[in-house]
Write a protein that holds these residues in place. Structure first.
Motif, mmCIF file in Angstrom:
data_model
loop_
_atom_site.group_PDB
_atom_site.id
_atom_site.type_symbol
_atom_site.label_atom_id
_atom_site.label_comp_id
_atom_site.label_asym_id
_atom_site.label_seq_id
_atom_site.Cartn_x
_atom_site.Cartn_y
_atom_site.Cartn_z
ATOM 1 N N ALA A 120 -8.254 -16.589 -3.930
ATOM 2 C CA ALA A 120 -7.388 -16.192 -2.813
ATOM 3 C C ALA A 120 -6.049 -16.914 -2.879
ATOM 4 N N PHE A 121 -6.078 -18.189 -3.206
ATOM 5 C CA PHE A 121 -4.847 -18.977 -3.282
ATOM 6 C C PHE A 121 -3.945 -18.460 -4.408
ATOM 7 N N ALA A 122 -4.532 -18.176 -5.561
ATOM 8 C CA ALA A 122 -3.743 -17.703 -6.696
ATOM 9 C C ALA A 122 -3.100 -16.348 -6.407
ATOM 10 N N ILE A 123 -3.878 -15.441 -5.821
ATOM 11 C CA ILE A 123 -3.337 -14.110 -5.485
ATOM 12 C C ILE A 123 -2.230 -14.233 -4.447
ATOM 13 N N GLY A 124 -2.484 -15.069 -3.444
ATOM 14 C CA GLY A 124 -1.498 -15.241 -2.378
ATOM 15 C C GLY A 124 -0.195 -15.825 -2.886
ATOM 16 N N ILE A 125 -0.273 -16.889 -3.678
ATOM 17 C CA ILE A 125 0.933 -17.543 -4.203
ATOM 18 C C ILE A 125 1.704 -16.596 -5.119
ATOM 19 N N ALA A 126 0.963 -15.917 -6.016
ATOM 20 C CA ALA A 126 1.630 -14.993 -6.939
ATOM 21 C C ALA A 126 2.366 -13.892 -6.181
ATOM 22 N N GLY A 127 1.719 -13.357 -5.149
ATOM 23 C CA GLY A 127 2.352 -12.294 -4.369
ATOM 24 C C GLY A 127 3.577 -12.773 -3.621
ATOM 25 N N VAL A 128 3.483 -13.977 -3.036
ATOM 26 C CA VAL A 128 4.625 -14.527 -2.291
ATOM 27 C C VAL A 128 5.817 -14.746 -3.214
ATOM 28 N N VAL A 129 5.563 -15.292 -4.403
ATOM 29 C CA VAL A 129 6.650 -15.559 -5.346
ATOM 30 C C VAL A 129 7.288 -14.253 -5.830
ATOM 31 N N TYR A 181 1.441 -11.569 4.842
ATOM 32 C CA TYR A 181 -0.022 -11.562 4.772
ATOM 33 C C TYR A 181 -0.524 -12.301 3.524
ATOM 34 N N LEU A 182 0.218 -12.175 2.416
ATOM 35 C CA LEU A 182 -0.164 -12.895 1.214
ATOM 36 C C LEU A 182 -0.025 -14.401 1.397
ATOM 37 N N ALA A 183 0.966 -14.812 2.163
ATOM 38 C CA ALA A 183 1.116 -16.238 2.473
ATOM 39 C C ALA A 183 -0.073 -16.737 3.290
ATOM 40 N N ALA A 184 -0.508 -15.910 4.240
ATOM 41 C CA ALA A 184 -1.691 -16.275 5.024
ATOM 42 C C ALA A 184 -2.926 -16.384 4.138
ATOM 43 N N LEU A 185 -3.046 -15.455 3.159
ATOM 44 C CA LEU A 185 -4.165 -15.504 2.219
ATOM 45 C C LEU A 185 -4.123 -16.791 1.399
ATOM 46 N N ALA A 186 -2.932 -17.204 0.995
ATOM 47 C CA ALA A 186 -2.781 -18.438 0.233
ATOM 48 C C ALA A 186 -3.198 -19.651 1.057
ATOM 49 N N VAL A 187 -2.835 -19.664 2.326
ATOM 50 C CA VAL A 187 -3.207 -20.777 3.214
ATOM 51 C C VAL A 187 -4.720 -20.857 3.370
ATOM 52 N N VAL A 191 17.318 -9.255 8.176
ATOM 53 C CA VAL A 191 15.935 -9.652 8.454
ATOM 54 C C VAL A 191 15.116 -9.731 7.177
ATOM 55 N N GLU A 192 15.159 -8.702 6.357
ATOM 56 C CA GLU A 192 14.319 -8.672 5.165
ATOM 57 C C GLU A 192 14.688 -9.793 4.203
ATOM 58 N N GLY A 193 15.991 -9.970 3.958
ATOM 59 C CA GLY A 193 16.419 -11.017 3.030
ATOM 60 C C GLY A 193 16.088 -12.406 3.560
ATOM 61 N N THR A 194 16.234 -12.612 4.845
ATOM 62 C CA THR A 194 15.941 -13.922 5.433
ATOM 63 C C THR A 194 14.458 -14.251 5.347
ATOM 64 N N LEU A 195 13.624 -13.264 5.684
ATOM 65 C CA LEU A 195 12.178 -13.510 5.668
ATOM 66 C C LEU A 195 11.642 -13.740 4.263
ATOM 67 N N ARG A 196 12.245 -13.089 3.270
ATOM 68 C CA ARG A 196 11.777 -13.277 1.896
ATOM 69 C C ARG A 196 11.901 -14.729 1.463
ATOM 70 N N PRO A 229 8.193 -18.198 2.046
ATOM 71 C CA PRO A 229 7.800 -19.254 1.101
ATOM 72 C C PRO A 229 8.058 -20.658 1.632
ATOM 73 N N ALA A 230 9.169 -20.827 2.358
ATOM 74 C CA ALA A 230 9.473 -22.150 2.914
ATOM 75 C C ALA A 230 8.400 -22.571 3.921
ATOM 76 N N ALA A 231 8.022 -21.658 4.799
ATOM 77 C CA ALA A 231 6.971 -21.964 5.772
ATOM 78 C C ALA A 231 5.636 -22.234 5.080
ATOM 79 N N LEU A 232 5.387 -21.461 4.009
ATOM 80 C CA LEU A 232 4.145 -21.654 3.263
ATOM 81 C C LEU A 232 4.104 -23.051 2.646
ATOM 82 N N LEU A 233 5.197 -23.497 2.061
ATOM 83 C CA LEU A 233 5.235 -24.830 1.469
ATOM 84 C C LEU A 233 4.987 -25.914 2.513
ATOM 85 N N MET A 234 5.571 -25.742 3.699
ATOM 86 C CA MET A 234 5.366 -26.748 4.755
ATOM 87 C C MET A 234 3.912 -26.765 5.230
#
Length: 390
Positions: free
Chosen positions: A244-253, A274-280, A353-358, A362-367
């Protein structure tokens, strides 16, 4: 009573808590087995605080009684095993559901060198009404299947209460659980420790007591399952969590560089979230697997100990986890600060919105990953303090 001039080969051990209705017939069957077979043995009652006169009944029939103060099925049996005089021990409930007069199969296998011999009620026969349908068709088959799958055990009836074992071999396992999960611990530790384990058919008769049994189906079933989970975090948490972590991280990147289209399906920042949530979730599962195994190692639950994991454990500490976690958190925070500064230079106006969230996802995921790593390290520190106290 055992013949003190001869070595006691076999102890028939019965845990007891208010079993006055059926204790006598169980003891008589056990004594009858000794007389018929010629095996030198004793009947040992591990009493767990009976108030119905069970102790007096046992002593009047020639059984030896030991009082076990700590409550629980596992506690009674552990105490009984410690006090047993026999080279071998055959344990069984004192509710007249098992036939103590028919133990030849167990003794034969023990004499042949098997260290744990389990009864198999499904092979030997279950009397109508002897086992609730919930246990017969769901509880026992499912938990036994889980045990076989996770630990490669040959045992097909994990929870049969009639079982024999080499006393010293079981003492060497340092069994620790106090409740009904003691039955699973004995099988799991014997399997992991490389003991010779086998099964013999045995019959299960209807409980001879008029009161309800001590077993609580859902409560004790959960305790068995929880114990199996602690012993095998790899298959339940580490492997699924890593995937789950690998799929989530790969998708987020990948989605951090822009929308992705596969066939007719398009993925954008909502998928990235959702992929970030899967990674968490996956990362938390991996941390749980690691910390659970460290706990099991420290408490002596895992036999044999894994050398590769011990090497990994030496590299994991409160300090190293805190540093890695802090690094991840600060990296995410730095990205967020850069975004904030960029927004400020635009006068805090409307954003894409789209560019900012992209970038923000990842920043929120890292934190979040950094915070989880720090807290995992803190918990590892708690475990280390606990072992130093002992």
């Amino acid at each position: 009573m055992p013949n003190t001039t001869a070595i006691v080969e076999l102890t028939i051990l019965m845990p007891c808590l208010n079993e006055a209705e059926t204790l006598a017939v169980c003891i008589e069957k056990a004594l009858g087995y000794f007389e018929r077979s010629g095996v030198v043995g004793e009947v040992l009652i591990a009493d767990n605080g009976s108030t119905d006169g069970s102790q007096q009944i046992a002593e009047s029939l020639g059984a030896r009684v030991v009082d076990i103060d700590e409550k629980g099925y596992g506690s009674a049996l552990n105490g009984g095993i410690e006090h047993a005089l026999g080279t071998y021990v055959i344990m069984g409930d004192a509710d007249d559901s098992y036939d103590f007069s028919d133990l030849d199969g167990f003794v034969e296998r023990l004499r042949a060198g098997d260290e744990l011999v389990m009864g198999n009620r499904f092979r030997g026969g279950i009397e109508p009404g002897a086992m609730p349908p919930l246990h017969k068709y769901l509880g026992n088959p499912v938990l036994s299947w889980i045990g076989r799958m996770l630990f490669r055990s040959p045992i097909k009836d994990f929870h049969c209460g009639l079982r024999g074992f080499n006393r010293q071999s079981i003492l060497d396992l340092h069994l620790q659980t106090t409740g009904m999960e003691f039955a699973s611990e004995m099988v799991v530790k014997s399997t992991l420790g490389g003991s010779r384990v086998s099964e013999v058919p045995t019959t299960l008769s209807k409980d001879g007591r008029s009161r309800p049994p001590h077993l609580r189906s859902w409560h004790d079933g959960w305790r068995h399952l929880r114990f199996l989970m602690i012993f095998s975090p790899r298959w339940l948490f580490l492997i699924p969590g890593t995937a789950a972590f690998a799929i989530g991280i790969a998708g987020v990147v990948l989605l951090g560089f822009g929308p992705l289209v596969i066939g007719r399906i398009g993925f954008t920042y909502s998928s990235q979230l959702y992929l970030a949530a899967l990674a968490v979730v996956g990362y938390q599962s991996v941390l749980f697997a690691i910390l659970t195994k460290i706990y099991a190692q420290h408490e002596g639950f895992r036999i044999p100990r894994s050398r590769s994991f011990e090497r990994l454990e030496k590299r994991i500490s409160l300090e190293s986890s805190a540093l890695v976690g802090l690094g991840l958190f600060l990296l995410g925070l730095a990205i967020a600060v850069v975004q904030l500064v960029g927004w400020a230079t635009q006068g805090f106006g409307a954003l894409d919105v789209e560019g900012t969230l992209r970038v923000a996802i990842p920043a929120a995921l890292l934190m979040m990953l950094g915070s989880q790593t720090i807290m995992g390290g803190l918990f590892l520190g708690v475990l280390s303090v606990g072992t130093k106290r002992r």
